[in-house]
Design a protein around this motif. Structure first.
Motif, PDB file in Angstrom:
ATOM      1  N   VAL A  87       1.066  -1.054  -0.104  1.00 32.30           N
ATOM      2  CA  VAL A  87       0.025   0.070  -0.009  1.00 32.30           C
ATOM      3  C   VAL A  87       0.984   1.319   0.198  1.00 32.30           C
ATOM      4  N   GLY A  88       0.229   2.394  -0.484  1.00 32.45           N
ATOM      5  CA  GLY A  88       1.137   3.779  -0.585  1.00 32.45           C
ATOM      6  C   GLY A  88       0.820   4.444   0.962  1.00 32.45           C
ATOM      7  N   ILE A  89       1.653   4.962   1.395  1.00 35.47           N
ATOM      8  CA  ILE A  89       1.743   5.543   2.733  1.00 35.47           C
ATOM      9  C   ILE A  89       2.226   6.985   2.501  1.00 35.47           C
ATOM     10  N   HIS A  90       1.319   7.961   2.644  1.00 34.53           N
ATOM     11  CA  HIS A  90       1.527   9.219   2.250  1.00 34.53           C
ATOM     12  C   HIS A  90       1.453  10.104   3.446  1.00 34.53           C
ATOM     13  N   VAL A  91       2.410  11.333   3.603  1.00 33.08           N
ATOM     14  CA  VAL A  91       2.250  12.081   4.771  1.00 33.08           C
ATOM     15  C   VAL A  91       1.608  13.461   4.220  1.00 33.08           C
ATOM     16  N   VAL A  92       0.693  13.903   4.741  1.00 34.27           N
ATOM     17  CA  VAL A  92      -0.099  14.910   4.582  1.00 34.27           C
ATOM     18  C   VAL A  92       0.790  16.468   5.273  1.00 34.27           C
ATOM     19  N   ASP A  93       1.218  17.138   4.591  1.00 35.13           N
ATOM     20  CA  ASP A  93       1.489  18.505   5.037  1.00 35.13           C
ATOM     21  C   ASP A  93       0.858  19.760   4.360  1.00 35.13           C
ATOM     22  N   GLY A  94      -0.019  20.252   5.073  1.00 33.50           N
ATOM     23  CA  GLY A  94      -0.888  21.452   4.375  1.00 33.50           C
ATOM     24  C   GLY A  94      -1.608  21.015   3.388  1.00 33.50           C
ATOM     25  N   GLU A  95      -1.596  21.532   2.003  1.00 32.64           N
ATOM     26  CA  GLU A  95      -2.032  21.231   0.985  1.00 32.64           C
ATOM     27  C   GLU A  95      -1.317  20.110   0.213  1.00 32.64           C
ATOM     28  N   ASN A  96      -0.428  19.448   0.608  1.00 32.41           N
ATOM     29  CA  ASN A  96       0.604  18.653  -0.231  1.00 32.41           C
ATOM     30  C   ASN A  96       0.794  17.199   0.577  1.00 32.41           C
ATOM     31  N   SER A  97       1.108  16.120   0.050  1.00 30.95           N
ATOM     32  CA  SER A  97       1.284  14.936   0.566  1.00 30.95           C
ATOM     33  C   SER A  97       2.594  14.462   0.063  1.00 30.95           C
ATOM     34  N   ARG A  98       3.295  13.672   0.794  1.00 28.69           N
ATOM     35  CA  ARG A  98       4.541  13.127   0.337  1.00 28.69           C
ATOM     36  C   ARG A  98       4.608  11.595   0.614  1.00 28.69           C
ATOM     37  N   GLU A  99       5.051  10.569  -0.493  1.00 22.69           N
ATOM     38  CA  GLU A  99       4.618   9.442  -0.144  1.00 22.69           C
ATOM     39  C   GLU A  99       6.134   8.968   0.231  1.00 22.69           C
TER      40      GLU A  99
END
Length: 519
Positions: A107-119
């Motif tokens: 599965v993809g794990i993405h971290v959200v920071d404001g209006e963006n996310s990083r996988e």
């Protein structure tokens, strides 16, 4: 077969990255892809576009190696505690599960920071593995299997996502039991059941008072896609506010919304002789319903000889849940898995759900390792290709249901030989004893006049209907005899009243008579 309880306690894990201020150990172990725009609406639009495209079934990479990571090998893979990621000022550290035989799709794990996310990129260095572990043979970018949320002290976890679109919480009493699901597709139908899958998780700190973490999940499946947002906090009971959008790729015969999955082997109602030394074995002992017409219903669970589906028609239900009402250790006598601590889960719809029916599916089981109970809502509106299904509700994992009925509730259901003690027992007759307590029935003693039992049966003969106060462990007991006549199911309904006042919730039961030669 894998024991589902042991797996969750043994599985390895990693966690969620804070937006800023990562520790050096975390920076050394974790790396991320470039930021991408993120919002619930953007992800919903993506899911809608997915539904317009043909489904592409994912395939495991290196399935032979993954298959070699069985329960024992998986248990030996340990996540490095120093890489645990802190969320909500350390109140919700998150770790990740490693892939293995039973969970082969990453599965993809993405971290959200404001209006963006990083996988988050996979890195085997975050795990400690034995030198001979099969996991060492996997590609360096194989991915993660799921996630779990730890307690602030990081000694235990209280929320886990692992496999398909399932998730579980240890609830108020810190003991895992039943599971929730995002969707249930074609359960107990002639065609095979379809299992939608969480393909990606987007993790961020909650801004809602009383909540800690937001987990937004992307869903994919042959006939449906969707977005499933969970705003969750653990402050006593675990409370989740769910907002979801589903998009149908094709017509679906039965879409189960807000599904719960549990285990019921036997209880005091139907305990088989010498099948197990413990008095009762179950994660949940009944289905509770609060109807749109304000009726409170309790349906004890069954372990039937064949798959049974029971439907309860309703409009705009106020709530329902699979509950574990029996909290006495001596009724289970299991100091290893503590069934008396299993959470009750209550679903409270937000907005009107309209007309439909609550379905309860009961599947035969001969052991406690199988989840054989499913409950879900089915809308009266058919689901066709291109349809959008919005759904919002609150999930509460707690010791007791969050909205306690004002009427008395069922505390036990028992079945035995019919007739009157000391007299010849009539053939083919069984006796039911249903105990009620609490609410407006709890304060009525033996001197109370005018309490009456109301009992109905879909077929067969009723006799010896009675009710009386019992001030040893319960308030009031309702008893009656049933002669079924043949082995077809008998639907029973009963409650207590006094004049025009309803004193108890409605007890429903599906009695499955044995053939008369065996009675």
């Amino acid at each position: 077969m894998l024991d589902r309880r042991s797996f969750l306690t043994a599985a390895a894990a990693l966690g969620l990255l804070p937006a800023t201020g990562r520790a050096r150990a975390e920076e050394a172990l974790l790396s991320f892809e470039s930021p991408k725009p993120f919002s619930f609406q953007l992800l919903s639009d993506h899911a809608r576009r997915m539904a317009m495209q043909p489904y592409v079934a994912p395939r495991p990479r290196d399935p032979k190696v993954l298959d070699a990571i069985d329960f024992d090998a998986h248990w030996k893979i340990k996540y490095r505690p120093e890489a645990t990621l802190k969320v909500a000022d350390g109140e919700a550290p998150v770790r990740l599960f490693h892939l293995g035989r039973y969970f082969q799709l990453p599965v993809g794990i993405h971290v959200v920071d404001g209006e963006n996310s990083r996988e988050l990129r996979y890195d085997p260095a975050v795990f400690e593995m034995p030198a001979d572990s099969p996991a060492r043979k996997l590609p360096k970018d194989i991915g993660y299997a799921g996630l779990r949320v730890m307690a602030p002290d990081e000694k235990t976890d209280w929320l886990a996502f692992l496999g398909a679109a399932y998730f579980r919480s240890a609830g108020e009493l810190n003991q895992y039991g039943l599971s929730a699901r995002a969707l249930a597709i074609d359960v107990a139908m002639p065609t095979p059941e379809e299992f939608p899958r969480f393909t990606d998780y987007f993790l961020e700190r909650s801004t809602t008072p009383g909540r800690d973490l937001v987990i937004t999940c992307l869903i994919d499946s042959p006939r449906i896609t969707g977005v499933f947002r969970i705003d969750v906090g653990k402050h006593g009971p675990v409370v989740m506010d769910i907002d979801s959008r589903f998009y149908a790729r094709d017509r679906i015969e039965r879409v189960g919304l807000a599904p719960l999955t549990s285990m019921f082997w036997f209880s005091e109602t139907d305990r088989p002789d010498r099948v197990d030394w413990r008095p009762e074995v179950h994660d949940s002992d009944g289905l509770a319903i609060w109807t749109g017409a304000n009726e409170r219903i309790w349906r004890p669970l069954n372990n039937p000889p064949s798959v049974r589906t029971s439907s309860f028609a309703d409009k705009d239900p106020k709530g329902f849940g699979l509950l574990q009402r029996d909290r006495a250790f001596e009724n289970y006598e299991d100091d290893g898995v503590f069934y008396e601590k299993r959470p009750s889960v209550w679903i409270e719809p937000k907005g009107g759900w309209g007309a439909g029916e609550l379905q309860l599916v009961e599947i035969p089981t001969d052991d406690e390792i199988h989840d054989n109970i499913v409950a879900y809502w089915v809308s009266g509106k058919p689901v066709g290709r291109g349809d959008e299904i919005p759904l919002s509700y609150r999930l509460t994992w707690a010791k007791d249901e969050p909205h306690v009925p004002e009427v008395g509730t069922v505390r036990a259901t028992r079945i035995g030989r019919g007739g009157i003690p000391g007299q010849p027992r009539p053939k083919g007759v069984v006796k039911f004893a249903v105990d009620f307590d609490g609410g407006c029935i709890g304060g009525l003693d033996r001197d109370t006049q005018g309490v009456k039992a109301v009992v109905d049966a879909s077929r067969g003969e009723l006799s010896n209907v009675d009710c009386y106060s019992v001030k040893i462990g319960t308030a009031w007991r309702l008893t009656f005899d049933v002669k079924a006549g043949d082995p077809d199911p008998v639907d029973l309904r009963a409650y207590l009243k006094r004049g025009d006042e309803t004193l108890t919730e409605t007890w429903l039961y599906q009695y499955l008579p044995e053939p008369e030669s065996a009675s």
